[in-house]
Design a protein around this motif. Structure first.
Motif: not given
Length: 187
Positions: A67-72, A74-75, A149-152
């Motif tokens: 999985y890829e996400a930016a800081g701040g 939610n994904f 649901v997580l947050s980076g």
């Protein structure tokens, strides 16, 4: 010659469970029927002697290997289960790096469990999800068990790892699930 060879083999290995082959003209093959295993009542036990094919073990995985996400940002990650037919209780624990990820919530998936509970211990980086079926889970393949649901929080890589799960079946047996990890890349 062939008939003599067959007689020699039959003579070397006497068998009491089948009649001896009858003599045949030279060059004519003689058919010998192999014995059938029977029990004391004379019932065929050969079919009973062969083991039934083993059921595939339960598998817990993620919908994506990475999985890829930016800081701040939610994904959502999806927890996937296979070969869970007959499961009554599926306790899931997922380990993650709490310095890089924050747990926001866990939602029921499409597996339609009778009971569902999702919590997290942010200090230890553990997500706990409990799924239950009163009469055992229906047959399903790659069913979404839960959506998390997580947050980076900051850049880095956090692995998502299932802690070994012991699934309880409707008849009270415990089955160990195979697990597959994933990772989250925070940019």
């Amino acid at each position: 010659q062939m008939a003599e060879d067959l007689r020699a083999v039959a003579a070397a290995q006497p068998r009491t469970d089948v009649p001896a082959p009858t003599a045949a003209a030279p060059g004519v093959p003689v058919a010998v029927t192999p014995p059938v295993a029977t029990d004391a009542a004379g019932a065929d036990t050969l079919a009973k002697a062969e083991p039934e094919p083993a059921a595939a073990p339960p598998v817990l995985s993620f919908s994506e290997p990475v999985y890829e996400a930016a800081g701040g940002q939610n994904f959502e990650i999806r927890l996937v289960g296979s070969n869970l037919a007959g499961a009554a209780s599926v306790p899931i624990e997922i380990l993650y790096n709490p310095q890089l990820l924050s747990y926001l919530r866990g939602d029921r998936g499409e597996a339609l469990a009778d009971s569902f509970n999702a919590t997290a211990d942010a200090s230890r980086g553990v997500i706990q999800i409990q799924l239950g079926w009163k009469k055992g889970a229906p047959a399903m393949d790659n069913a979404v068990l839960a959506r998390v649901v997580l947050s980076g929080q900051r850049p880095g890589i956090s692995y998502l790892v299932y802690r070994a799960a012991a699934i309880t079946t409707a008849d009270g047996q415990t089955v160990n699930a195979q697990v597959r990890a994933s990772r989250v890349v925070i940019k």
